[in-house]
Design a protein around this motif. Structure first.
Motif, mmCIF file in Angstrom:
data_model
loop_
_atom_site.group_PDB
_atom_site.id
_atom_site.type_symbol
_atom_site.label_atom_id
_atom_site.label_comp_id
_atom_site.label_asym_id
_atom_site.label_seq_id
_atom_site.Cartn_x
_atom_site.Cartn_y
_atom_site.Cartn_z
ATOM 1 N N GLY A 45 0.620 -1.081 -0.046
ATOM 2 C CA GLY A 45 -0.025 0.163 0.066
ATOM 3 C C GLY A 45 0.936 0.990 0.428
ATOM 4 N N SER A 48 1.659 2.897 2.776
ATOM 5 C CA SER A 48 1.943 2.030 4.522
ATOM 6 C C SER A 48 3.004 2.374 5.352
ATOM 7 N N THR A 85 2.801 1.072 -9.324
ATOM 8 C CA THR A 85 2.083 0.077 -9.360
ATOM 9 C C THR A 85 2.422 -0.617 -10.365
ATOM 10 N N ARG A 91 -0.653 -7.598 -11.444
ATOM 11 C CA ARG A 91 -0.847 -7.531 -10.563
ATOM 12 C C ARG A 91 -1.725 -9.666 -11.053
ATOM 13 N N SER A 110 -11.447 -7.975 -6.868
ATOM 14 C CA SER A 110 -11.628 -7.271 -6.064
ATOM 15 C C SER A 110 -11.117 -6.227 -6.089
ATOM 16 N N THR A 111 -9.590 -5.466 -5.938
ATOM 17 C CA THR A 111 -8.511 -4.899 -5.684
ATOM 18 C C THR A 111 -8.294 -4.217 -6.065
ATOM 19 N N GLU A 114 -6.507 -0.136 -5.993
ATOM 20 C CA GLU A 114 -6.039 0.469 -4.685
ATOM 21 C C GLU A 114 -4.910 1.048 -5.070
ATOM 22 N N ASP A 115 -4.430 1.997 -4.057
ATOM 23 C CA ASP A 115 -3.064 2.452 -4.360
ATOM 24 C C ASP A 115 -1.950 2.260 -3.557
ATOM 25 N N THR A 116 -1.584 1.311 -4.296
ATOM 26 C CA THR A 116 0.289 0.858 -4.546
ATOM 27 C C THR A 116 1.229 1.137 -4.872
#
Length: 135
Positions: A45, A48, A85, A91, A110-111, A114-116
């Motif tokens: 993340g 994170s 990302t 992914r 489902s992901t 997302e901010d990764t």
């Protein structure tokens, strides 16, 4: 890394990513990773604790181990770099590597969004734990 180490790292083992926070405290978490034979890529993340730790101190260790008998482990140390990302293809590759085709595709869906960021780790030092080498 030698051929055996590279082959082991290419397997879908869960790894433990170890870093140090801004106060010098260790932080270790299980992670999924991609490995292309020269570099490990780990999606985390944006913002994170892992990401912040690398910004403060990029020296990290990745431990990949097999706990069934006979045990075997690699401890890979180096300087981590933060990049953008993972691509959609990466992914999907990561998710299906650990979850299989059907569940992996669902997980990616489902992901999405997302901010990764991606942690890149090129091994500088590799230590091997193989108790069978003494036999």
């Amino acid at each position: 890394m030698n051929e055996e180490q590279t082959r082991f790292a290419a397997e879908p083992n869960i790894a433990v990513f170890a870093s140090v926070d801004r106060k010098g405290r260790p932080h270790a978490t299980p992670v999924w990773y991609l490995f292309d034979g020269g570099e490990f890529r780990i999606s985390v993340g944006n913002g994170s604790q892992k990401h912040g730790n690398i910004e403060a101190n990029p020296e990290v260790t990745l431990v990949i181990d097999k706990r069934d008998l006979p045990p075997y482990a690699l401890m890979i140390s180096g300087r981590a770099e933060v990049g953008p990302t993972l691509s959609d293809d990466e992914r999907l590759q990561l998710a299906t590597r650990y979850l299989g085709e059907q569940i992996g595709r669902s997980y990616v869906g489902s992901t999405a969004g997302e901010d990764t960021v991606t942690i890149h780790l090129k091994p500088r030092k590799v230590m091997e734990f193989d108790p069978t080498m003494r036999l």
